[in-house]
Design a protein around this motif. Structure first.
Motif, PDB file in Angstrom:
ATOM      1  N   ILE A 164       0.848  -1.203   0.000  1.00 53.12           N
ATOM      2  CA  ILE A 164       0.000   0.000   0.000  1.00 53.12           C
ATOM      3  C   ILE A 164       0.882   1.251   0.000  1.00 53.12           C
ATOM      4  O   ILE A 164       0.625   2.207  -0.741  1.00 53.12           O
ATOM      5  N   MET A 167       2.119   2.139  -3.335  1.00 53.51           N
ATOM      6  CA  MET A 167       1.120   2.656  -4.276  1.00 53.51           C
ATOM      7  C   MET A 167       0.474   3.954  -3.785  1.00 53.51           C
ATOM      8  O   MET A 167      -0.033   4.733  -4.575  1.00 53.51           O
ATOM      9  N   MET A 196      -5.814  10.847  17.167  1.00 56.41           N
ATOM     10  CA  MET A 196      -6.912  10.328  16.353  1.00 56.41           C
ATOM     11  C   MET A 196      -7.122  11.137  15.075  1.00 56.41           C
ATOM     12  O   MET A 196      -7.476  10.595  14.030  1.00 56.41           O
ATOM     13  N   ASP A 197      -6.889  12.442  15.126  1.00 62.67           N
ATOM     14  CA  ASP A 197      -7.049  13.283  13.941  1.00 62.67           C
ATOM     15  C   ASP A 197      -6.248  12.750  12.758  1.00 62.67           C
ATOM     16  O   ASP A 197      -6.694  12.799  11.620  1.00 62.67           O
ATOM     17  N   SER A 200      -7.211   8.319  12.236  1.00 58.97           N
ATOM     18  CA  SER A 200      -8.518   7.841  11.771  1.00 58.97           C
ATOM     19  C   SER A 200      -8.898   8.405  10.412  1.00 58.97           C
ATOM     20  O   SER A 200     -10.013   8.194   9.950  1.00 58.97           O
ATOM     21  N   ARG A 201      -8.001   9.123   9.766  1.00 56.13           N
ATOM     22  CA  ARG A 201      -8.279   9.602   8.403  1.00 56.13           C
ATOM     23  C   ARG A 201      -8.039   8.498   7.396  1.00 56.13           C
ATOM     24  O   ARG A 201      -7.481   7.449   7.709  1.00 56.13           O
ATOM     25  N   LYS A 202      -8.419   8.793   6.147  1.00 58.98           N
ATOM     26  CA  LYS A 202      -8.225   7.825   5.072  1.00 58.98           C
ATOM     27  C   LYS A 202      -6.763   7.361   5.016  1.00 58.98           C
ATOM     28  O   LYS A 202      -6.486   6.175   4.926  1.00 58.98           O
ATOM     29  N   TRP A 206      -7.021   3.659   7.576  1.00 56.90           N
ATOM     30  CA  TRP A 206      -7.975   3.106   6.603  1.00 56.90           C
ATOM     31  C   TRP A 206      -7.345   2.760   5.264  1.00 56.90           C
ATOM     32  O   TRP A 206      -7.953   2.071   4.453  1.00 56.90           O
ATOM     33  N   ASP A 207      -6.160   3.254   4.991  1.00 53.87           N
ATOM     34  CA  ASP A 207      -5.483   2.833   3.756  1.00 53.87           C
ATOM     35  C   ASP A 207      -5.017   1.383   3.844  1.00 53.87           C
ATOM     36  O   ASP A 207      -4.823   0.717   2.828  1.00 53.87           O
ATOM     37  N   THR A 209      -4.946  -2.475   4.093  1.00 54.95           N
ATOM     38  CA  THR A 209      -5.878  -3.566   3.765  1.00 54.95           C
ATOM     39  C   THR A 209      -5.422  -4.885   4.390  1.00 54.95           C
ATOM     40  O   THR A 209      -5.829  -5.950   3.960  1.00 54.95           O
ATOM     41  N   GLN A 229      -4.847  -2.949  12.955  1.00 52.07           N
ATOM     42  CA  GLN A 229      -6.189  -3.537  13.068  1.00 52.07           C
ATOM     43  C   GLN A 229      -6.828  -3.160  14.402  1.00 52.07           C
ATOM     44  O   GLN A 229      -8.019  -2.884  14.477  1.00 52.07           O
ATOM     45  N   LYS A 232      -8.128   0.240  14.103  1.00 49.17           N
ATOM     46  CA  LYS A 232      -9.366   0.320  13.307  1.00 49.17           C
ATOM     47  C   LYS A 232     -10.577   0.093  14.211  1.00 49.17           C
ATOM     48  O   LYS A 232     -11.614   0.734  14.034  1.00 49.17           O
ATOM     49  N   VAL A 233     -10.447  -0.828  15.147  1.00 44.29           N
ATOM     50  CA  VAL A 233     -11.547  -1.065  16.091  1.00 44.29           C
ATOM     51  C   VAL A 233     -11.790   0.201  16.913  1.00 44.29           C
ATOM     52  O   VAL A 233     -12.933   0.658  17.062  1.00 44.29           O
ATOM     53  N   THR A 236     -13.373   2.860  14.756  1.00 47.44           N
ATOM     54  CA  THR A 236     -14.765   2.529  14.424  1.00 47.44           C
ATOM     55  C   THR A 236     -15.679   2.791  15.626  1.00 47.44           C
ATOM     56  O   THR A 236     -16.757   3.375  15.477  1.00 47.44           O
TER      57      THR A 236
END
Lengths: 250, 118
Positions: A164, A167, A196-197, A200-202, A206-207, A209, A229, A232-233, A236
Motif C-alpha cells: 500500500i 502505491m 486520532m485526527d 482515523s483519516r483515510k 484506513w489505507d 488492507t 487492526q 481500526k476497532v 470505528t
C-alpha cells in the motif's frame, strides 16, 4: 554445515547520479566466511574493492535500524542476514523499496521523518506534574500493554514490505501507526484524542488492507499490522460514538 | 470531526463482523450440511423439515443478521481487491458503488426471501 564455496557473488545496485543518470548493477566477488552477514560483505567491498559504495550502517547488532536493504527481493537488516543462508548466490542487494534513492543503497527517508511527528510519538499528559511528585508507576500489565510496540527501531523494513505504501505514498504507514499505538496504550499517556485526527483519516489506518507483510518482515517482532487492526476497532467505536453524540469533537 | 472519512468505519465494521461470524459459523454450517446431513447423522432430511427449520423465528432472525454481514464482508474485500490489487484507482467511486450496491441488493433479496418463506 560444510560449504565448498570460497567466494560469493554480490550483485549490488549502484546509482551515482553525478556520473551515470541511470542505475545499474555492479558485481563483486567477495570471500565467503561462515560467520559473515551481508553487511560484512558490503563492508569488505567498501574497504577493499570500491570505497565509493554508499550504504547506511552503524551498530551491526540489530539495534540502530540503519542497515535495512532489499536482499534477494526481501527487505532485511543486512547485519542480521547470514550469507550462509543465501548460498550459493549470487546475492542481489537493492535499496529498500518505496523510498527515492539518493545514491547506491541509500534511500531518502524524509517522507517517514515528516510523518512520524504527526502521530505525536511521545507521552502527552493532561497536566504536567512537578518533579517532586515522583515517578508515574506502572504495573507489569500496564507496561505489557505497549511494550511490544516500543521495540520499533525505525528500520523502515515495514514500509518497504508494504504494497500500500508503495502505491499510496500518503499512507502514514505501519511503523508510525505502531508507534502511535505505543503511546495510546501507555497508561501514562493522555494524547489518544490528539493522535486520532491523523490516525482515523483515510491515509491513517484506513489505507491499510491488512496484507500483513509489515509484521512478517519486522526484525523486532513489533506486529504493526496488529497495531493497525486494533486501531481500526478504536476508530470505528469512536465513529459510532460520534453518531450518538454528534456535537462531540475529538 | 469533519476530517474523518464518513463511510470507512461503517463498511469496515460490517466487513470485520462478517469475517468473524463467517469464521465462526461457516465451519459449523459446512459440518452440518456437507458432512453430517449426507452421512445421515441428522436423521432423514426432507424439504418439509428444512422449510420448517427455515421459518423458525430464531433461524429467520439469525440468517437475517448473518447473510448481510457475509455479503458486506465480500463487498469490502472485493472492493479492495479491485481497487488496490488491480490498482484501478481511477474507478474508486464506481467500484465502491458497485460492490456495496451488490451487497445491499443481495442483503435485501435475502431478507425478502426470509420474510416471504411461508
Amino acid at each position: 554445515m560444510e560449504n565448498a564455496v570460497d567466494t560469493v557473488t554480490l550483485k549490488v545496485f549502484r546509482y551515482r547520479p553525478e556520473t551515470a543518470p541511470e542505475p545499474e548493477y555492479e558485481t563483486f566477488e567477495v570471500p565467503y566466511q561462515e560467520d559473515w552477514m551481508v553487511l560484512d560483505a558490503l563492508n569488505h567491498v567498501k574497504d577493499e574493492m570500491d570505497g565509493s559504495l554508499s550504504y547506511r550502517w552503524s551498530c551491526r547488532m540489530g539495534v540502530c535500524g540503519s542497515c535495512g536493504m532489499t536482499v534477494n527481493g526481501e527487505p532485511v537488516l543486512t547485519c542480521a542476514t547470514y550469507i550462509e543462508d543465501l548460498l550459493p548466490g549470487p546475492i542481489r542487494i537493492d535499496p529498500l523499496r518505496g523510498f527515492p534513492v539518493i545514491r547506491d543503497l541509500v534511500g531518502d527517508l524524509g517522507d517517514f521523518m515528516a510523518k512520524l511527528p504527526r502521530v505525536k510519538p511521545w507521552i502527552i499528559r493532561k497536566e504536567e506534574e512537578p518533579l517532586d511528585a515522583g515517578e508515574t508507576l506502572q504495573t507489569p500489565e500496564e507496561v505489557g500493554a505497549f511494550r511490544q510496540y516500543s521495540m520499533c527501531i525505525n528500520c523502515m523494513l515495514c514500509y518497504a514490505a508494504c504494497p500500500i505504501y508503495e502505491m499510496e505514498p500518503d499512507f502514514i504507514g505501519p511503523a508510525a501507526i505502531a508507534l502511535a499505538q505505543r503511546y495510546n496504550l501507555d497508561s501514562r499517556d493522555h494524547g489518544a484524542d490528539e493522535r486520532m485526527d491523523v490516525l482515523s483519516r483515510k491515509h491513517g489506518v484506513w489505507d491499510c488492507t491488512f496484507v500483513g507483510e509489515c509484521s512478517v518482515v519486522c526484525p523486532k517482532d513489533v506486529d504493526p499490522a496488529g497495531a493497525i487492526q486494533r486501531y481500526k476497532v478504536t476508530a470505528t467505536m469512536d465513529w459510532f460514538r460520534s453518531l450518538l453524540r454528534p456535537g462531540r469533537s475529538g | 470531526m469533519a476530517l474523518k472519512p464518513p463511510r470507512e468505519p461503517l463498511v469496515w465494521a460490517l466487513f470485520s463482523a462478517g469475517g468473524m461470524v463467517a469464521a465462526l459459523v461457516l465451519p459449523a454450517l459446512a459440518g452440518i450440511l456437507w458432512i453430517a446431513a449426507p452421512l445421515g447423522l441428522l436423521g432423514p432430511l426432507d424439504h418439509e423439515g428444512l422449510r420448517l427449520l427455515a421459518v423458525h423465528p430464531v433461524v429467520r432472525i439469525g440468517m437475517g443478521l448473518l447473510l448481510p454481514l457475509f455479503f458486506f464482508h465480500w463487498a469490502h474485500r472485493f472492493r479492495h481487491t479491485l481497487h488496490d490489487g488491480l490498482q484501478l484507482y481511477h474507478l474508486s467511486r464506481f467500484i465502491a458503488l458497485v460492490t456495496y450496491g451488490v451487497a445491499l441488493g443481495l442483503s435485501l433479496g435475502a431478507l425478502w426471501i426470509l420474510w416471504s418463506l411461508g
